[in-house]
Design a protein around this motif. Structure first.
Motif: not given
Length: 509
Positions: A176-182, A287-290, A294-295
């Motif tokens: 996910c483009t907003f998340c640094i956790v992984p 959602l695609k940019a994130m 899923y949609r």
């Protein structure tokens, strides 16, 4: 007369060192902090009294890199402890968690009075690192790049006698483009099913009656071993454990939410009718940019199937408002999903940049005032939906597991508080007979507010439980000791909905 050897022994007796753990962030951090407390107590430390505010021999910060200004908050707290450390020889400060994994050597550069920095993968090393820092008189920085031991295999000092977290996986394979956790927790690694069930059985043997299965993408469990139905099989196996009354899990991902999981939830009596399903956005382009795989149609299809199989299920979600490039039309799609899904609660966040994430460098960052206005509209809508959904509970008879510390006004109102099977918070009239946290009461709901229910009539039934016995035994054993330092939110059960917060919306989802 006292001999010289007796006097020598008396001089050598020392008070045990105290510790305090301060926790920030997601459920995984709360779980890790229970392990940190267990490790420290295993090493001979005791919890500092409640309200000690840093006046302990060891202060541990278990940090989060997701929350806005997490680093500023950490360094502000470290700065406040610096003069206390100067006045208190031997005091030690440790920093762990996601921010420690990310910033590493930066922490001791900015705060050279910190003694230990450790990462998300090596929390089991904390006592050794503290001792090494004391002996060598220099900061110890140890950041493992891969998991050394599952958190649940380490000693624990649980916050609740009747409810417990059980880790089934760590890490996340999503991008996910907003998340640094992984990047900080690593790729998903699944725990052996036998080890999970053995831990749950041991917890039940100690009096625990509710467990929450924990993973950063909990329903992807089994990807390590190539079994797409491993999570539903685990839920069904939990249903075979005698004495385990309630099973919850957090947080699933819509991508991995399959029909066999819905069937397992519906057909396993002790799996509770509750689902936290992060939405993040109702707009397909967003959602695609994130990079959410899923949609809108897929998401609403899952909700429809869950409601068909479990009519009384309470469904909660996470939503990010103002993701880069979000148009008014995109935002209206999020409002549309909220109206269609009828969430019982939503944890709503204003998007803010997280350094190191792709979204932080995307074009079309949304102005703060636009994000704020959209956020307020969504909160108002969800507030009304939550209230309307809670009103449907009026007149229902519910079994509540009595909770500890969840009713802030209980003392003044002569009420107690508990959680319904769907995890709704219910405040109820205190009965004449003794009721302990972990016991189960039956009540009739008489009033609904947006974030809680009231049962103002007499309690219909009280069932004393082994969980209540465990709470009573624990409190009796701890009565002479200090109350301890709470590890912070979230507690077992859902946190209060609709926080006025800014963030990525990403915790364990």
């Amino acid at each position: 007369m006292t001999s010289s050897s007796d006097r020598s022994q008396a001089v050598d007796v020392q008070e045990p060192k105290t510790y305090e753990v301060r926790t920030y962030g997601c459920q995984m951090n709360v779980h890790d902090s229970e392990r940190l407390s267990g490790l420290l107590e295993g090493a001979g430390y005791v919890r500092a009294p409640e309200g000690s505010d840093g006046d302990a021999d060891v202060v541990v910060f278990n940090t989060c890199a997701v929350r806005e200004n997490a680093d500023n908050r950490l360094y502000g707290n470290l700065g406040r402890l610096a003069p206390m450390k100067t006045k208190r020889p031997g005091m030690q400060i440790a920093v762990g968690g996601c921010l420690a994994q990310k910033d590493r050597d930066t922490i001791v550069t900015k705060a050279p009075w910190v003694d230990v920095v450790f990462g998300t993968h090596n929390i089991g090393k904390l006592p050794v690192l503290l001792e090494r820092a004391r002996v060598q008189e220099e900061a110890q920085v140890e950041i493992a790049e891969s998991l050394e031991a599952f958190p649940s295999t380490l000693p624990t000092r649980r916050e609740s006698a009747y409810a417990a977290w059980v880790s089934i996986s760590v890490g996340c394979n999503n991008t996910c483009t907003f998340c640094i956790v992984p990047a900080l927790r690593g790729k998903e690694k699944d725990r052996r099913t036998g080890d999970i069930l053995a831990e749950i059985e041991a917890l039940v043997g100690e009096g625990v009656s509710e467990i929450t299965l924990l993973g950063q993408n909990v329903n992807a469990y089994g990807s390590d071993i190539g079994d797409r139905e491993a999570f539903s099989k685990l839920l069904r196996a939990c249903g075979q454990i005698e004495g385990l009354e309630r099973v919850r899990f957090t947080s699933p991902h819509p991508r991995d939410f399959t029909d066999d999981v819905i069937a397992a939830m519906a057909e396993t009596p002790n799996v509770m009718p509750q689902l936290h399903m992060p939405l993040q956005s109702g707009s397909d382009p967003v959602l695609k940019a994130m990079r959410r795989s899923y949609r809108q149609d897929r998401y609403l299809g899952i909700i429809e199937k869950v409601r068909a199989a479990i009519p009384h299920a309470a469904i909660t979600t996470d939503i990010i408002v103002g993701f880069p490039g979000e148009t008014e039309e995109d935002f209206e799609q999020t409002m549309h999903v909220a109206r269609e899904a009828r969430f019982s609660a939503a944890f709503t966040f204003q998007y803010s940049k997280r350094p190191g994430t792709p979204a932080a460098t995307m074009e079309n960052q949304i102005p703060k005032e636009v994000v704020q206005a959209r956020y307020e509209r969504l909160v108002a809508l969800q507030e009304q939906i939550s209230w309307d959904e809670n009103k449907k509970q009026v007149g229902r008879t519910l079994e509540l597991m009595v909770a500890e510390g969840e009713g802030r006004k209980d003392g003044a109102t002569h009420r107690l508080s508990g959680r319904a099977p769907d995890n709704r918070l219910v405040h109820f009239t205190k009965p004449d007979q003794e009721v302990r946290p972990g016991d189960v009461v039956t009540v009739e709901v008489t009033y609904a507010a947006p974030h809680h229910l009231l049962a103002e009539g007499a309690v219909l039934d009280v069932r004393r439980t082994r969980a209540g016995d465990a709470w009573e035994k624990r409190n009796a054993a701890e009565a002479p000791k200090p109350a301890g330092v709470m590890l912070g939110l979230p507690k077992i059960g859902a946190p209060e909905p609709l926080p006025v917060a800014t963030g990525s919306g990403c915790g364990c989802d």
